[in-house]
Motif scaffolding. Structure first.
Motif, mmCIF file in Angstrom:
data_model
loop_
_atom_site.group_PDB
_atom_site.id
_atom_site.type_symbol
_atom_site.label_atom_id
_atom_site.label_comp_id
_atom_site.label_asym_id
_atom_site.label_seq_id
_atom_site.Cartn_x
_atom_site.Cartn_y
_atom_site.Cartn_z
ATOM 1 N N MET B 1 3.135 -4.458 13.185
ATOM 2 C CA MET B 1 3.842 -3.227 13.043
ATOM 3 C C MET B 1 2.982 -2.143 12.499
ATOM 4 O O MET B 1 2.320 -2.116 11.640
ATOM 5 C CB MET B 1 4.818 -3.573 12.052
ATOM 6 N N LYS B 2 2.711 -0.922 13.365
ATOM 7 C CA LYS B 2 1.697 0.186 13.074
ATOM 8 C C LYS B 2 2.381 0.768 11.754
ATOM 9 O O LYS B 2 3.834 0.825 11.532
ATOM 10 C CB LYS B 2 1.858 1.106 14.128
ATOM 11 N N TYR B 3 1.401 1.331 10.953
ATOM 12 C CA TYR B 3 1.647 1.843 9.756
ATOM 13 C C TYR B 3 2.246 0.886 8.705
ATOM 14 O O TYR B 3 2.881 1.474 7.644
ATOM 15 C CB TYR B 3 2.710 3.185 9.897
ATOM 16 N N LEU B 4 2.526 -0.235 8.670
ATOM 17 C CA LEU B 4 2.791 -1.375 7.879
ATOM 18 C C LEU B 4 2.156 -2.490 7.701
ATOM 19 O O LEU B 4 1.544 -2.629 6.471
ATOM 20 C CB LEU B 4 4.326 -1.881 8.275
ATOM 21 N N SER B 5 1.730 -3.242 8.659
ATOM 22 C CA SER B 5 0.732 -4.408 8.643
ATOM 23 C C SER B 5 -0.611 -3.866 8.068
ATOM 24 O O SER B 5 -1.019 -4.895 7.201
ATOM 25 C CB SER B 5 0.793 -5.087 9.939
ATOM 26 N N GLU B 6 -1.147 -2.862 8.679
ATOM 27 C CA GLU B 6 -2.444 -2.383 8.112
ATOM 28 C C GLU B 6 -2.611 -2.222 6.572
ATOM 29 O O GLU B 6 -3.494 -2.469 5.988
ATOM 30 C CB GLU B 6 -3.246 -1.483 8.996
ATOM 31 N N TYR B 7 -1.351 -1.852 6.036
ATOM 32 C CA TYR B 7 -1.199 -1.505 4.731
ATOM 33 C C TYR B 7 -0.790 -2.786 3.681
ATOM 34 O O TYR B 7 -0.802 -2.704 2.503
ATOM 35 C CB TYR B 7 -0.195 -0.287 4.375
ATOM 36 N N ARG B 8 -0.944 -3.793 4.575
ATOM 37 C CA ARG B 8 -0.602 -5.206 3.599
ATOM 38 C C ARG B 8 -1.696 -6.082 4.181
ATOM 39 O O ARG B 8 -1.752 -7.184 3.527
ATOM 40 C CB ARG B 8 0.727 -5.957 4.248
ATOM 41 N N ASP B 9 -2.817 -5.712 4.636
ATOM 42 C CA ASP B 9 -3.822 -6.595 5.099
ATOM 43 C C ASP B 9 -4.774 -6.763 3.581
ATOM 44 O O ASP B 9 -5.316 -6.160 3.220
ATOM 45 C CB ASP B 9 -4.942 -5.495 6.061
ATOM 46 N N ALA B 10 -4.987 -8.297 3.791
ATOM 47 C CA ALA B 10 -5.399 -8.830 2.505
ATOM 48 C C ALA B 10 -6.980 -8.428 2.510
ATOM 49 O O ALA B 10 -7.379 -8.238 1.271
ATOM 50 C CB ALA B 10 -5.281 -10.414 2.449
ATOM 51 N N ASP B 11 -7.718 -8.573 3.570
ATOM 52 C CA ASP B 11 -9.095 -8.376 3.369
ATOM 53 C C ASP B 11 -9.472 -6.658 2.928
ATOM 54 O O ASP B 11 -9.896 -6.497 2.248
ATOM 55 C CB ASP B 11 -9.845 -8.384 4.845
ATOM 56 N N PRO B 214 -5.831 13.112 -13.152
ATOM 57 C CA PRO B 214 -5.531 12.961 -11.654
ATOM 58 C C PRO B 214 -4.376 12.626 -11.615
ATOM 59 O O PRO B 214 -3.701 11.760 -12.108
ATOM 60 C CB PRO B 214 -6.859 11.933 -11.483
ATOM 61 N N ILE B 215 -3.716 13.243 -10.377
ATOM 62 C CA ILE B 215 -2.366 12.808 -9.871
ATOM 63 C C ILE B 215 -2.548 12.552 -8.377
ATOM 64 O O ILE B 215 -2.467 13.342 -7.677
ATOM 65 C CB ILE B 215 -1.309 13.870 -10.146
ATOM 66 N N ILE B 216 -2.052 11.013 -8.071
ATOM 67 C CA ILE B 216 -2.372 10.787 -6.691
ATOM 68 C C ILE B 216 -0.964 10.416 -6.085
ATOM 69 O O ILE B 216 -0.365 9.563 -6.611
ATOM 70 C CB ILE B 216 -3.362 9.456 -6.723
ATOM 71 N N VAL B 217 -0.741 11.097 -5.047
ATOM 72 C CA VAL B 217 0.507 10.864 -4.468
ATOM 73 C C VAL B 217 0.317 9.780 -3.730
ATOM 74 O O VAL B 217 -0.559 9.581 -2.792
ATOM 75 C CB VAL B 217 0.830 12.216 -3.481
ATOM 76 N N THR B 218 1.119 8.673 -3.780
ATOM 77 C CA THR B 218 0.606 7.058 -3.469
ATOM 78 C C THR B 218 2.000 6.481 -2.877
ATOM 79 O O THR B 218 3.053 6.734 -3.023
ATOM 80 C CB THR B 218 0.348 6.304 -4.360
ATOM 81 N N GLY B 219 1.650 5.705 -1.721
ATOM 82 C CA GLY B 219 2.431 4.825 -1.146
ATOM 83 C C GLY B 219 3.156 3.745 -1.783
ATOM 84 O O GLY B 219 2.667 3.504 -2.951
ATOM 85 N N PHE B 220 3.630 2.720 -0.947
ATOM 86 C CA PHE B 220 4.278 1.573 -1.600
ATOM 87 C C PHE B 220 3.910 0.353 -1.294
ATOM 88 O O PHE B 220 3.900 -0.743 -1.827
ATOM 89 C CB PHE B 220 5.639 1.834 -1.306
ATOM 90 N N GLU B 221 2.667 0.160 -0.171
ATOM 91 C CA GLU B 221 2.335 -1.076 0.130
ATOM 92 C C GLU B 221 0.861 -1.383 -0.714
ATOM 93 O O GLU B 221 0.269 -0.285 -1.264
ATOM 94 C CB GLU B 221 1.885 -0.886 1.556
ATOM 95 N N PRO B 222 0.556 -2.677 -0.718
ATOM 96 C CA PRO B 222 -0.399 -3.105 -1.609
ATOM 97 C C PRO B 222 -1.888 -2.038 -1.359
ATOM 98 O O PRO B 222 -2.321 -1.599 -2.143
ATOM 99 C CB PRO B 222 -0.949 -4.410 -1.045
ATOM 100 N N VAL B 223 -1.946 -1.799 0.156
ATOM 101 C CA VAL B 223 -3.122 -1.114 0.164
ATOM 102 C C VAL B 223 -3.126 0.399 -0.176
ATOM 103 O O VAL B 223 -4.084 1.097 -0.547
ATOM 104 C CB VAL B 223 -3.561 -1.174 1.870
ATOM 105 N N ASP B 224 -1.835 0.819 0.140
ATOM 106 C CA ASP B 224 -1.694 2.251 -0.496
ATOM 107 C C ASP B 224 -1.837 2.404 -1.916
ATOM 108 O O ASP B 224 -2.531 3.227 -2.439
ATOM 109 C CB ASP B 224 0.042 2.609 -0.330
ATOM 110 N N ILE B 225 -1.162 1.325 -2.591
ATOM 111 C CA ILE B 225 -1.521 1.297 -4.172
ATOM 112 C C ILE B 225 -3.009 1.176 -4.678
ATOM 113 O O ILE B 225 -3.342 2.007 -5.364
ATOM 114 C CB ILE B 225 -0.299 0.315 -4.704
ATOM 115 N N LEU B 226 -3.641 0.364 -3.809
ATOM 116 C CA LEU B 226 -5.095 0.297 -4.339
ATOM 117 C C LEU B 226 -5.841 1.450 -3.975
ATOM 118 O O LEU B 226 -6.869 1.795 -4.876
ATOM 119 C CB LEU B 226 -5.579 -1.082 -3.664
ATOM 120 N N GLU B 227 -5.388 2.068 -2.759
ATOM 121 C CA GLU B 227 -6.344 3.248 -2.551
ATOM 122 C C GLU B 227 -6.054 4.439 -3.623
ATOM 123 O O GLU B 227 -6.714 5.290 -3.813
ATOM 124 C CB GLU B 227 -5.668 3.912 -0.846
#
Lengths: 352, 371
Positions: B1-11, B214-227
């Protein structure tokens, strides 16, 4: 029917032959009751024990211990993709008997019908129930029907009781999990609960998810035949896999670890869960089981499960550990840990 | 799923964790503001994986957690009325009021229904013209447009048996209140991506500048949050304090104009109580006077209700990062997930509930080591 008028027929001009809705009279014990049983139940549940129509049915069992389980089914909607309350009432109780390693012998069924229930729906429920019982090779040998006033029940409730003969050589039990066991699951999880959610009125949500409702005894027989020393079997119905594992961890005083990346959650089920804010680990199943076997027998058990169509997607999801007794911990894809606790009540959809 | 699976990628996630740990020369204290982000952090165990480099404080961004006791009690009063169908998002049902919760009201005969959208509640009102249908309009700027739309549509359709119990809050005043506190520990924020998708992030720019965070506008998937965390740590290490947008796939600087316009048409800013925190000036939304007919507080005459919050519950101190849940005297004794005193113990990823489960896990293992 006699052409001669009798007082009952004079006082009751209702054309009872054509009722398309269940009436209070169907539970009166009179003619309507007899007709309901004779026309709608007996033709489907055709077996010698039931045909005697005595106050109780007589069945033979081999000597030894018997396993008895009872369950009441109150699902709404009554019919859902993949089955209806009838097939569910047969599978649910038979699966509980099967989880003890016992071989089911017979079932009983009690019906509470709400006045006004569509007879067509009732017929479909009975037909599904009869089909499930035939497919399982377990007859429904005794039954009861009551009708309650409109508003006093939700269409139709069914209680079934199953009786099985215990196999002394195959005695899985929730308290038998030991460190070193592996945890297997026999198929994709969370389908039943999500099929019900999707079919339920009030949710503007449609999907092709079907319930997994199925009779698990053939899978149990496959395990039995494999010779694996099965420590625990459990069908994770209400409360889902998470609750079943918590119950086992508590009963055996062991810790359980499961691996999130390998949990078999179908894509559409996962998407529906995410949309509705639910955790698939807590969503009900009606056609999968969790299996605990010693690690060295994992492959043996998996081969046996996968050889049967119901178990084709069996996978290993975790292990039993001595650490953190009574606690189920989940390893996330990233290597983090999260405790998978029992829910205090119903799973509630999240707002954020 | 584009825009979802890559933001859950464990690596990818593991690489980001490594990068954050390498970059951090000390342990930084960050706060994620949104309950949705807390959900991901707790479920993925991200805080455990970042231990020593970043401490995450779960902020007051869960609408369930910050809805004041007073509003819950109003909801309970309204829901108990005989001719009312009370509708709500699911997780509000378990939030304890002064003497019960919505589930208990339902058990006592009240009609309480879970809906997924305020428009479903409006549809229910059209279906039951003889009943009063009330929707519990809670949430941040994210849910405000849909709630505004329900009220707007009700007026357009002439539906008179529909009203909303408003308990809306907004993020920027809460961040300001946390930063104004003399004992504040928060050094950087992850701003809530979906709030900013509606509102944009210009409001945060003066806050970042004034308080040097710093205030970072952040998404909700694991990769979003880590970024988001990685960007915040970079800024802190470089002594920068800017608003950065990690969630570019959903958020523009100016937000979503039609949604903002609708919110402004239906709601106006007002002072608002936050559970455990108290009143924050101009931190909430209330219906404008021209929509007063849809205000459940006025319709059912519960507007005057005043309730004092239990003194034992230190939810406010937890939500603002002043204490960790186990430092609260009620934690695990008076207050457990089965009998929650305050809202952070209610939802499974509420800060108190998350700590409660973790504590159980760690104390259950005498060696203290997760295998």
């Amino acid at each position: 029917m006699s052409a001669k008028a009798n007082p009952a027929s004079l006082s009751c001009p209702v054309p009872i032959e054509d009722a398309d809705r269940v009436q209070l009279g169907h539970g009166s014990g009179g003619k309507l009751s007899a007709q309901l049983v004779a026309r709608h139940f007996l033709p489907h549940f055709d077996n010698a024990a039931l045909a005697q129509l005595g106050d109780a049915s007589i069945v033979s069992v081999t000597a030894g211990e018997v396993a008895i389980s009872t369950d009441s089914f109150v699902v709404q909607p009554l019919e859902f993709p993949g089955g209806n309350i009838g097939s569910l009432a047969v599978h649910g109780t038979l699966n509980d008997v099967a989880m003890m390693g016992a071989r089911a012998v017979c079932l009983t069924a009690g019906f509470v019908l709400e006045e006004g229930l569509s007879v067509a729906v009732l017929d479909r429920v009975i037909a599904e129930m009869a089909r499930a019982s035939r497919d399982a090779g377990v007859p429904i040998v005794a039954g009861d029907t009551k009708v309650v006033e409109r508003g006093k029940a939700d269409g139709l409730y069914i209680n079934t009781t199953g009786l099985g003969v215990v196999d002394p050589n195959f005695r899985p039990a929730p308290a038998r999990a030991v460190p070193g066991d592996v945890v297997l699951v026999s198929g994709p999880i969370a389908r039943h609960g999500m099929a019900i959610m999707a079919a339920r009125e009030g949710l503007s949500f449609q999907s092709a998810i079907t319930s997994d409702t199925a009779h698990l005894a053939p899978l149990v027989d496959a395990l039995r035949a494999s010779g694996a020393d099965v420590h625990v079997l459990r069908d994770p119905t209400r409360g889902g896999v998470a609750s079943a594992l918590n119950e086992i961890a508590a009963a055996s005083t062991v810790g359980i670890e499961i691996d999130e990346p390998v949990l078999p959650v179908p894509g559409d089920v996962r998407a529906a869960c995410e949309m509705l804010g639910l955790d698939p680990l807590y969503v009900a199943n009606e056609g999968v089981m969790v299996v605990f076997v010693p690690a060295e027998q994992a492959e043996l058990a998996l081969r046996a499960l996968r050889a049967h169509p119901l178990g084709a997607e069996s996978v290993r999801i975790g292990r039993v550990v001595a650490a953190h007794p009574r606690i189920v911990a989940l390893r996330t894809a990233l290597g983090g840990t999260r405790v998978v606790d029992l829910l205090p009540g119903d799973q509630l959809p999240r707002i954020c | 799923m584009k825009y979802l699976s890559e933001y859950r990628d464990a690596d990818i996630a593991k690489r980001l964790i490594g990068r954050i740990k390498t970059r951090a020369t000390r342990c930084w204290t960050l706060m994620e503001v949104c309950g949705g982000q807390t959900h991901t952090i707790v479920r993925q165990g991200l805080d455990e994986l970042l231990e020593g480099s970043v401490e995450m404080i779960h902020g007051p961004g869960c609408p369930v957690c910050v809805t004041p006791l007073e509003q819950i009690d109003k909801a309970l009063l309204i829901a108990a009325k005989p001719n009312v169908i009370f509708t709500s998002f699911g997780d509000m049902l378990r939030v304890p009021g002064s003497d019960c919760d919505l589930q208990q009201v339902r058990a006592r005969g009240g009609s309480v229904k879970v809906v997924y959208s305020p428009l479903d509640a409006l549809a229910l009102a059209q279906k039951h013209p003889d009943k009063e249908v009330v929707f519990f309009a809670v949430g941040f700027e994210t849910t405000a447009p849909a709630n505004a739309m329900a009220v707007f549509r009700a007026r357009q359709l002439g539906v008179q048996n529909f009203s909303v119990l408003v308990s809306h809050v907004t993020v920027p005043p809460a961040i300001t209140a946390i930063l104004e506190a003399p004992d504040n520990r928060v050094q950087g924020f992850l701003a809530a991506g979906h709030v900013c998708a509606v509102m944009g992030y210009t409001e945060y720019e003066p806050i970042a500048a004034k308080y040097k965070v710093p205030i970072i506008v952040t998404g909700f998937e694991p990769v979003d949050i880590l970024e988001g965390i990685s960007l915040a740590v970079n800024q802190l290490e470089e002594r920068r304090h800017e608003v950065e947008n990690q969630y570019v796939r959903s958020v523009r600087r100016s937000g979503t104009e039609p949604a903002r316009a609708l919110v402004q048409q239906v709601f106006e800013l007002a002072n608002r109580q936050w559970r455990g925190i108290g009143e924050i000036p101009m931190s909430g939304l209330r219906l404008r006077d021209e929509f007063a007919a849809y205000d459940a507080e006025r319709k059912f005459g519960v507007g005057g209700l005043k309730v004092t919050e239990p003194a034992a519950c230190r939810a406010g101190d937890v939500l603002t990062g002043r204490i960790k849940p186990p430092q609260c005297a009620a934690f695990g004794t008076l207050c457990t997930p089965e009998r929650p005193l305050g809202a952070p113990m209610v939802s499974t990823e509420g800060a108190c509930s998350a700590y409660y489960n973790l504590a159980k896990y760690r104390t259950a293992d005498p060696a203290g080591a997760a295998p």
